[in-house]
Design an enzyme around this catalytic site. Structure first.
Site, PDB file in Angstrom:
ATOM      1  CB  SER A   1      64.829  16.464  46.898  1.00  0.00           C
ATOM      2  OG  SER A   1      63.908  17.291  46.222  1.00  0.00           O
ATOM      3  CB  ALA A   2      67.724  11.777  47.018  1.00  0.00           C
ATOM      4  CB  ILE A   3      66.311  15.658  50.971  1.00  0.00           C
ATOM      5  CG1 ILE A   3      67.407  16.295  50.122  1.00  0.00           C
ATOM      6  CG2 ILE A   3      66.154  16.400  52.277  1.00  0.00           C
ATOM      7  CD1 ILE A   3      66.989  17.611  49.592  1.00  0.00           C
TER       8      ILE A   3
ATOM      9  CE  LYS B   1      57.578  25.211  48.015  1.00  0.00           C
ATOM     10  NZ  LYS B   1      58.457  24.158  47.543  1.00  0.00           N
TER      11      LYS B   1
ATOM     12  CB  CYS C   1      77.804  -0.113  30.668  1.00  0.00           C
ATOM     13  SG  CYS C   1      76.693   1.104  31.379  1.00  0.00           S
TER      14      CYS C   1
ATOM     15  CB  THR D   1      55.960   9.151  44.507  1.00  0.00           C
ATOM     16  OG1 THR D   1      54.796   9.507  43.755  1.00  0.00           O
ATOM     17  CG2 THR D   1      56.400  10.328  45.334  1.00  0.00           C
TER      18      THR D   1
ATOM     19  CG  HIS E   1      62.802  17.150  54.259  1.00  0.00           C
ATOM     20  ND1 HIS E   1      63.031  18.389  53.732  1.00  0.00           N
ATOM     21  CD2 HIS E   1      62.446  16.354  53.212  1.00  0.00           C
ATOM     22  CE1 HIS E   1      62.818  18.357  52.418  1.00  0.00           C
ATOM     23  NE2 HIS E   1      62.456  17.125  52.077  1.00  0.00           N
TER      24      HIS E   1
END
Lengths: 478, 421
Positions: A45-47, A249, A441, A40, A49
C-alpha cells in the site's frame, strides 16, 4: 569471509544493511532476483502507518511507532519524497463506535501522537469525497505515504556506497553452520560468514526452518490493488481505511506519493510464494468494496492492477532476533504490514544487536547522505533550462506520460546498484508508470538501456531471468 | 519569446496536412513541433499498403503517404522542430517545449492546431487478471519493434482485440514466421475495417473469436500461456467456455484514446464520448483560435480522412490569424445525433462560416443494417441516404451543402438521425 550476510534485498534487508554500514564490518546482501526490491517490498500500500493498529505491547507496535518517527529524517538523508498526509479509519455505523474508541485507546497505549477521533463535520472538511454515511473517524496526522521502491533503492545505494556488497541473481539453496559461523550454498558458489540475517520475506520460514528445530510458518497472503491515473491524484487527501464492520474488512483508498490514487488490497492466503498473479475474483473483490468510504471513486481511471504477497507469520507478529538453537542466525521474519513503516526501526534493532554481539566499531567513512535521481520537474523553469543546457539529455523526453527524460534514465543506469532491466529503470525513474503503461516509451528505453549496458537489445529483460523482451530479429525465420 | 502565427502540435499526418493547407491559404509564419526524430507520426511504422486511395487514388504504404506530405512541407519551406516535446500550452497560447538541442523554450502562438494523435489502451486499464510477465505488448508497440527496430517481440501469439492495428499485426507477425493462434474480440463484432479482417485474418486462416476475452495470463517471467473465454451479453466470462493457448506473446488491440493531456491542460472542453475536443464547424475548440484535427479529435480508420479534416483545420487557422482573431458572438446551431450515431464532429455549426460543402463525421454504436442516414434541419429532412450496413469500426460521414443553410436563415437545430425509412 564475511562478518554478516543478509539474505534478502527487500526493504528489511536493505535497512539492516544500511544500519550495519555505519560500522566496520564486512557485510553482504544476497538476493535471488536481479534487482533489489523485487518481492514483498515492491507491491504494497506504500503507506507509513501511524501505529494504532498493532496490539499494544507487541514488537510490531513498538517498531511501527519507532519506524514512523525515524522516517522523516531518514527520507531527508536519503533524498526521497515522503509526506505525512495523515490517515483516517472511517466508521460507517453508529454501532461500531465502541470499536473505534478501542482502536483509539490502543493507539494511545502504543504512543501514537496527535491521534484523535473526528466527528462527521470535521471529517467532511478533512476529506471532501468522504461518504455521507461516515459517522466519525480515527484521525492520525502522523501517518504518511512513501514510494517503497525509492526507499529500498535509497537504503541499498547508501549501504553500497558505504561498503556493503550486494550479490544479486544469487539464490541461497542451502545453509549450514561451521565452527566459525555459517556456509551459504548459492546458485553462484558458497559464501562464508560469521552471522546470517534472514530477511527473506515470504521465504523467511524456509531459511529459519533449515537451521532451527523450532519451526515457524509464513503464509503468502496476497493483496490485489488498483492504481488510478494521476488525474485522480486529489481524490483522497488522507489515507482512508474503512473500519472493519459488518461489511467486512474493506479496502483502503489513498493518494500515492507520486500523485496517483491506490485502491486495495485483498487478503487471500495462498501456497505459492511467487503467486503474484491477480485473479478475477480478487480484482472484483476490490471493486465491490472500493466505494464504501468515499463517493464517486473514479475507478474507471485505473491504469494498472497488481498483486503483492505479505509474509504473514501464524501469530501475526514480527519474529526478530537470534534464533535460540542456531547461534549466529538472526531472524527478521514475518515482516508484513506495518513492515515498510517499521523497516528503519528493524534495521536499528538488528544493528544494535550485532554491534553488541560483535563489538562493532563505527565506520569512520560512513556518510548517510545520498543524492536521489534528479527530478527536473521539481526545478524552476530557469533551473531546468540551465540543466538542459549543461546536460542536453535532460531535454530528451522518453516517457511522455510521466515526463521522464533520457537524463534521468542515464542517472538510474549509472548510479550505484543501477538499473539493469526495464523494470529496474521503471522503479528508479517512473519511466513507463503512467497512463499508457510504457506503450510509447518501451522501444526507446530499450535502446538506451542496451546502449548504456553495452549489450544487444535481445539480451534485455523486463525483470531478469527468462523475462526477455524480444525473442529475436525479423527475417530470421522466413 | 518567439512568435509564430500558427503552431502545430504534432508532425503526423494531421499536423503535416494542416501545415500545408494553412500555408496554401496564405499563412507563412507556421511551426510544426514533433516529439519523434522524424516527421510522419505513426505512419512511419505502418509499412503495409492501402493508404491514399481517396487522396491520391493509388495504394501507398504509410511511409510513402507521409513522404507525399513531407515533400509538400519541404517545398513550402515550412519550419519544423524534431525531438521536441511540448510540456504545456497555456490558455493564452504560450507553448512550453523542450528538446536536446533547443533546451527549454517558450513560443507565443497566434493560433494552435492540436494534432497529437492518440495512444493505445493498455492492459492495465482492462483489469485482465494474471501475472505481469514480459511478452505483453500493445499492437502498436509491437509494430514499432518489428517494422522500425527489426525485432521480434514473440513467436507464438495471441491477440486480444480486433482493432485495425491488431489485425495488421496478425498478418505482419505471420509473415515474419510467427504463429498467430487466435484473435479474441470482447464485442460481438470487430472494431476493425472489414477489408482488414479479410486480408489479415481470413487469408491466413487466423481464427477470430467474437464475444471472447482473456481471463488469465500465465508465466511469471515471460508469457507462457493465455486463457480466453466466451462472454455473455454483459461481457462477463461464461464458466465452462475457457480455452487455453500456449504462447509467448499477448498483443493488445483494444482501443485508441485521443491524447488530450495538453488540451485539457490549456482548458479545452473535451467531449466525453470521443475523448477529443468539442469543436465547431471550423474544427475550432472551446478556446478561440485553437483547432484540432485527426486522431486527437476523434479516432479515424483511414488516414485519408485525417488529411482531409486536418486540411480544413489548417485553412481555418489561417483565416483566423488573417482576420486577427474571430472572437465576436456567434450563431451556433447545435448538431444532435439520434437513433444510432454515438457522436458527431462538429457539435455546433455557425451557418455564416459554412464552406460550399461541410463534412459531418460520426460513428454508430452497433452494427445497423438496411437503415437510412437522414439529416434534419429543424423539421426538414435535407438528406436521406440508404446504408445497407453501418458498423462501429467504420466512420460515417454526411456532406452538408451551403445552400441548405442559405435556404433556412432561422435554423435552430440540426439532427443526424439513423432511421428505418
Amino acid at each position: 569471509m564475511y562478518d554478516i550476510v543478509i539474505i534478502g534485498a527487500g526493504v528489511t534487508g536493505c535497512s539492516v544493511a544500511h544500519e550495519l554500514s555505519r560500522y566496520n564490518a564486512k557485510v553482504c546482501v544476497v538476493d535471488k532476483e536481479e534487482d533489489v526490491c523485487c518481492g514483498t517490498s515492491k507491491a504494497n500500500s506504500a503507506i507509513i502507518h501511524a501505529g494504532f493498529d498493532a496490539a499494544a505491547g507487541s514488537m510490531m507496535a513498538k517498531l511501527n511507532i519507532l519506524g514512523n518517527r525515524m522516517m522523516g529524517d531518514l527520507a531527508e538523508d536519503l533524498d526521497i519524497p515522503f509526506k505525512r498526509n495523515g490517515s483516517l479509519v472511517v466508521c460507517l455505523f453508529e454501532e461500531d463506535r465502541p470499536q473505534l474508541q478501542k482502536l483509539y485507546e490502543n493507539g494511545l497505549a502504543n504512543g501514537v501522537e496527535q491521534l484523535r477521533i473526528v466527528e462527521k463535520e470535521e471529517l467532511q472538511s478533512l476529506e471532501p469525497n468522504i461518504s455521507p454515511n461516515a459517522v466519525a473517524a480515527l484521525y492520525a496526522p502522523t501517518a504518511g505515504i512513501i514510494c517503497p521502491f525509492t526507499l529500498t533503492f535509497a537504503l541499498a545505494e547508501n549501504a553500497y556506497t558505504n561498503g556493503v556488497d550486494f550479490k544479486l541473481n544469487t539464490e541461497v539453496t542451502g545453509l549450514h553452520s561451521t565452527k566459525d559461523g555459517w556456509v551459504l550454498e548459492t546458485s553462484n558458489g558458497t559464501i562464508e560468514t560469521k552471522y546470517v540475517i534472514n530477511a527473506a520475506g515470504v521465504y523467511s520460514d524456509v531459511f529459519h526452518n533449515m537451521v532451527s528445530a523450532k519451526k515457524i510458518h509464513i503464509t503468502p497472503r496476497r493483496g490485489d490493488y488498483f492504481l488510478l491515473d494521476k488525474n485522480t491524484g486529489n481524490f483522497a487527501v488522507q489515507t482512508i481505511f474503512p473500519q472493519p464492520s459488518k461489511l467486512g474488512k474493506g479496502v483502503l483508498v489513498s493518494p500515492t506519493i507520486h500523485g496517483n490514487t491506490i485502491v486495495g488490497p485483498t487478503a487471500i492466503d495462498i501456497e505459492d510464494k511467487e503467486g503474484t498473479n491477480t485473479t478475477a475474483a480478487g480484482l472484483n473483490d476490490v471493486l465491490s468494496k472500493a466505494g464504501s468510504t468515499v463517493v464517486d471513486l473514479p475507478i474507471r481511471q485505473v491504469i494498472t492492477s497488481f498483486a503483492g504477497l505479505r509474509a504473514h507469520e501464524d501469530h501475526h507478529e514480527f519474529v526478530i532476533g537470534e534464533v535460540e538453537d542456531a547461534p549466529g542466525f538472526i531472524d527478521c521474519a514475518g515482516i508484513e504490514s506495518p513492515g515498510l513503516t517499521s523497516s528503519p526501526a528493524i534495521g536499528k534493532m538488528v544493528g544494535d544487536l550485532l554491534k553488541e554481539k560483535m563489538s562493532l566499531e563505527p565506520n569512520p567513512n560512513f556518510n548517510g547522505k545520498r543524492k536521489g535521481v534528479l527530478n527536473p520537474q521539481a526545478l524552476s523553469k530557469e533551473d531546468r533550462a540551465r540543466l538542459i543546457k549543461e546536460h542536453p539529455e535532460y531535454g530528451n523526453i522518453i516517457c511522455r506520460c510521466e515526463g521522464i527524460s533520457e537524463g534521468e534514465l542515464l542517472d538510474a543506469i549509472h548510479r550505484p546498484l543501477g538499473a539493469t532491466s526495464l523494470d529496474g529503470l521503471k522503479r528508479r525513474t517512473r519511466q513507463g508508470t503512467g497512463r499508457c503503461q510504457a506503450g510509447f516509451c518501451t522501444p526507446r528505453a530499450m535502446e538506451i538501456l542496451a546502449r548504456e549496458l553495452h549489450v544487444e537489445q535481445s539480451e534485455l529483460t523486463k525483470c531478469g531471468g527468462k523475462s526477455k523482451l524480444i525473442v529475436g530479429k525479423t527475417k530470421e525465420r522466413i | 519569446m518567439e512568435n509564430y502565427d500558427i503552431v502545430i502540435i504534432g508532425g503526423g499526418p494531421a499536423g503535416l496536412a494542416a501545415a500545408v493547407s494553412a500555408y496554401d491559404a496564405g499563412a507563412r509564419s507556421i511551426l510544426i513541433l514533433e516529439r519523434d526524430k522524424k516527421l510522419g507520426g505513426i505512419l512511419e511504422q505502418c509499412i503495409h499498403n492501402g493508404f491514399g486511395l481517396h487522396t491520391f487514388k493509388e495504394e501507398l504504404t504509410g511511409p510513402e503517404y507521409a513522404q507525399r506530405y513531407f515533400d509538400q512541407v519541404l517545398e513550402r519551406k515550412i519550419e519544423y522542430r524534431l525531438n521536441t516535446m511540448v510540456l504545456d500550452i497555456s490558455a493564452e497560447k504560450v507553448i512550453t517545449a523542450m528538446s536536446r538541442t533547443d533546451g527549454l523554450f517558450e513560443i507565443q502562438a497566434g493560433s494552435v492546431i492540436l494534432a497529437m494523435g492518440c495512444r493505445e489502451r493498455s492492459r492495465g486499464s482492462l483489469n485482465i487478471p494474471g501475472y505481469r510477465p514480459a511478452g505483453i505488448y500493445t499492437a502498436g508497440t509491437a509494430q514499432r519493434l518489428v517494422n522500425m527496430e527489426g525485432m521480434m517481440p514473440g513467436r507464438e501469439v495471441v491477440i486480444l482485440g480486433s482493432g485495425d492495428i491488431g489485425l495488421i499485426m496478425a498478418r505482419r507477425m505471420t509473415l515474419e514466421g510467427a504463429k498467430v493462434k487466435v484473435v479474441a474480440e470482447l464485442l460481438p463484432y470487430s472494431g476493425g475495417l472489414r477489408r482488414n479482417i479479410v486480408q489479415c485474418l481470413d487469408d491466413y486462416d487466423i481464427p477470430l473469436k467474437l464475444s471472447h476475452t482473456v481471463i488469465d495470463i500465465e508465466g511469471k517471467e515471460r508469457v507462457e500461456g493465455i486463457t480466453i473465454a466466451e462472454v455473455d451479453e454483459k461481457r462477463r466470462p461464461i464458466p465452462g467456455t475457457e480455452e487455453h493457448y500456449t504462447c509467448d506473446t499477448l498483443l493488445l488491440s483494444v482501443g485508441l484514446i485521443p491524447e488530450n493531456e495538453l488540451s485539457r491542460g490549456m482548458g479545452v472542453k473535451i467531449n466525453p464520448v470521443t475523448n477529443g475536443p468539442s469543436v465547431n464547424e471550423s474544427l475550432e475548440t472551446s478556446i478561440p483560435g485553437v483547432f484540432a484535427a485527426g486522431n486527437v479529435l476523434h479516432v479515424h480508420d483511414l488516414v485519408d480522412f485525417v488529411s482531409e479534416e486536418a486540411a480544413s483545420a489548417g485553412r481555418n487557422a489561417a483565416a483566423y490569424v488573417q482576420a486577427g482573431g474571430n472572437e465576436e458572438a456567434r450563431h451556433e446551431v447545435p448538431v444532435a445525433a439520434e437513433g444510432g450515431p454515438r457522436y458527431t464532429v462538429p457539435v455546433t455549426i455557425d451557418p455564416s462560416r459554412v464552406p460550399e460543402s461541410l463534412t459531418v463525421r460520426f460513428r454508430v454504436g452497433d452494427i445497423i443494417r438496411n437503415h437510412f442516414v437522414s439529416v434534419y434541419f429543424d423539421q426538414d429532412r435535407v438528406l436521406h441516404i440508404k446504408r445497407p450496413i453501418m458498423a462501429p469500426g467504420e466512420m460515417e460521414e454526411v456532406k452538408l451543402k451551403k445552400q441548405f443553410f442559405d435556404e433556412r436563415p432561422n435554423l435552430a437545430k440540426i439532427t443526424i438521425r439513423v432511421e428505418e425509412k
